[in-house]
Design a protein around this motif. Structure first.
Motif, mmCIF file in Angstrom:
data_model
loop_
_atom_site.group_PDB
_atom_site.id
_atom_site.type_symbol
_atom_site.label_atom_id
_atom_site.label_comp_id
_atom_site.label_asym_id
_atom_site.label_seq_id
_atom_site.Cartn_x
_atom_site.Cartn_y
_atom_site.Cartn_z
ATOM 1 N N ARG A 190 -3.527 8.424 -5.831
ATOM 2 C CA ARG A 190 -4.835 8.067 -5.269
ATOM 3 C C ARG A 190 -4.883 7.982 -3.751
ATOM 4 O O ARG A 190 -5.962 7.910 -3.178
ATOM 5 N N GLY A 191 -3.725 7.974 -3.086
ATOM 6 C CA GLY A 191 -3.719 7.933 -1.635
ATOM 7 C C GLY A 191 -3.053 6.678 -1.101
ATOM 8 O O GLY A 191 -3.094 5.614 -1.734
ATOM 9 N N ALA A 192 -2.448 6.796 0.062
ATOM 10 C CA ALA A 192 -1.703 5.696 0.659
ATOM 11 C C ALA A 192 -2.583 4.464 0.850
ATOM 12 O O ALA A 192 -3.702 4.553 1.360
ATOM 13 N N GLY A 193 -2.078 3.313 0.446
ATOM 14 C CA GLY A 193 -2.776 2.049 0.635
ATOM 15 C C GLY A 193 -3.777 1.708 -0.448
ATOM 16 O O GLY A 193 -4.343 0.603 -0.445
ATOM 17 N N THR A 194 -4.008 2.614 -1.405
ATOM 18 C CA THR A 194 -5.041 2.351 -2.409
ATOM 19 C C THR A 194 -4.604 1.298 -3.430
ATOM 20 O O THR A 194 -5.437 0.571 -3.968
ATOM 21 N N PHE A 195 -3.305 1.201 -3.705
ATOM 22 C CA PHE A 195 -2.839 0.202 -4.674
ATOM 23 C C PHE A 195 -3.185 -1.203 -4.196
ATOM 24 O O PHE A 195 -3.717 -2.021 -4.952
ATOM 25 N N GLU A 196 -2.912 -1.476 -2.939
ATOM 26 C CA GLU A 196 -3.224 -2.791 -2.382
ATOM 27 C C GLU A 196 -4.722 -3.060 -2.416
ATOM 28 O O GLU A 196 -5.162 -4.161 -2.783
ATOM 29 N N LYS A 197 -5.537 -2.054 -2.075
ATOM 30 C CA LYS A 197 -6.991 -2.235 -2.089
ATOM 31 C C LYS A 197 -7.498 -2.489 -3.504
ATOM 32 O O LYS A 197 -8.393 -3.316 -3.724
ATOM 33 N N THR A 198 -6.932 -1.774 -4.480
ATOM 34 C CA THR A 198 -7.371 -1.940 -5.859
ATOM 35 C C THR A 198 -6.978 -3.307 -6.399
ATOM 36 O O THR A 198 -7.785 -3.978 -7.063
ATOM 37 N N LEU A 199 -5.745 -3.757 -6.123
ATOM 38 C CA LEU A 199 -5.340 -5.092 -6.565
ATOM 39 C C LEU A 199 -6.212 -6.166 -5.931
ATOM 40 O O LEU A 199 -6.594 -7.141 -6.594
ATOM 41 N N ARG A 200 -6.531 -5.968 -4.667
ATOM 42 C CA ARG A 200 -7.391 -6.941 -3.983
ATOM 43 C C ARG A 200 -8.774 -6.981 -4.642
ATOM 44 O O ARG A 200 -9.355 -8.050 -4.845
ATOM 45 N N GLY A 201 -9.304 -5.806 -5.005
ATOM 46 C CA GLY A 201 -10.601 -5.751 -5.663
ATOM 47 C C GLY A 201 -10.573 -6.403 -7.033
ATOM 48 O O GLY A 201 -11.491 -7.154 -7.404
#
Length: 323
Positions: free
Chosen positions: A138-149
């Motif tokens: 999904r692209g760099a940094g998306t895991f952190e953004k998704t967990l935050r969401g």
């Protein structure tokens, strides 16, 4: 459901809907099976209301389940909350769910979503279970953004009055071969808080679900990418008959066009337009499409001749079909 046609259809056809709030997406996932159809169209609430009214009034069909997402990220449509309310009002008895990549679940947007007092389930999509696998797709940094969401959504739902009465929260996890002990601890903790957790193998553009070898065992991005994009064994034959989707689903685009299945791209898979035609006319084309697959064989139908989606009839208990 109204039987305005005088009862000509004694046995309504069970139908599952995929409604596309938008063809836009804020990510470019490598494993996306709908990227060929991404665009700039947003679904308008009034158009959706008119289309769903046709379905609700028809005695020819019975809507069993609804996915309020298809090709794009639904929250890219700024009027998504209105679409959610319209869908539930038009078809109050159908199971309703939608999926999001989670990156747009800010505190403000979550509050707006939870304020819509309708029964539905929200799935947040996660790939693999850790930053390596998720971000590779999904692209760099998306895991952190998704967990935050996801965390924002869970915290807000827990703190809001009566939200639990009408909203369920789930995780829809794509299995990329990562062993459970490699899953991110924060992700595992969030899993303990959700109402539902679905783990599935990737659906590839060729129509088949296919297991992926553990990504952690591979050393380079090139090799990781190749493994993620592998198709099923090319010697595996295309199934002869119709898959579950054909004739049992309607996939509605923001311009009203209805496709025969969720991996349809282009004109060959379009069976009508619900903004311009009756529900019965669109349904009849879908059933004729399925009959052709069953009668002539899948290889005789250009749109489906290379698709390896397994054969399947209607679900015995009319369960909501997963994409």
């Amino acid at each position: 459901m109204s039987h305005a046609d005088g009862g000509r259809h004694r046995d309504p056809q069970p139908i599952w809907l995929w409604l596309d709030p938008t063809t836009r997406c804020n990510l470019e996932c490598r494993l996306c099976y709908t990227k060929q159809s991404h665009g700039k169209l947003d679904l308008e609430p009034d158009d959706l209301d008119a289309a769903l009214a046709k379905l609700a009034a028809s005695a020819a069909l019975d809507v069993k389940g609804i996915h309020l997402n298809w090709r794009g990220e639904p929250l890219m449509n700024p009027r998504f909350e209105e679409l959610l309310a319209v869908t539930r009002a038009a078809l109050p008895d159908a199971k309703l769910q939608w999926h999001t990549n989670g990156t747009m679940l800010t505190g403000k947007r979550v509050a707006s979503l939870l304020a819509v007092p309708v029964r539905h389930k929200i799935f947040v999509s996660i790939d693999g279970g850790n930053a390596l696998s998720h971000d590779l797709n999904r692209g760099a940094g998306t895991f952190e953004k998704t967990l935050r969401g996801l965390e924002t959504l869970l915290d807000a739902a827990r703190g809001a009055r009566r939200v639990a009465d009408h909203v369920e929260i789930g995780v829809y996890q794509i299995d990329l071969g990562e062993p459970r002990d490699s899953w991110d601890p924060r992700f595992v903790s969030l899993l303990s808080r959700v109402d539902d957790h679905v783990l599935v193998t990737p659906l590839l553009p060729g129509g088949a679900h296919h297991p992926v070898m553990s990504l952690s065992d591979l050393e380079t991005d090139d090799r990781l990418h190749q493994r993620m994009m592998q198709d099923v064994n090319p010697r595996l034959p295309v199934p002869p008959g119709a898959c579950f989707w054909a004739g049992h689903t309607m996939c509605l685009a923001p311009d009203g066009k209805v496709s025969i299945c969720v991996i349809s791209h282009g004109r060959e898979g379009v069976i009508g337009n619900l903004f311009e035609e009756s529900a019965e006319a669109v349904l009849a084309r879908g059933l004729a499409f399925r009959a052709r697959l069953d009668g002539d064989g899948r290889c005789a139908v250009g749109h489906c001749r290379t698709c390896r989606k397994p054969e399947g009839a209607i679900h015995a208990k009319h369960r909501l079909a997963a994409a």
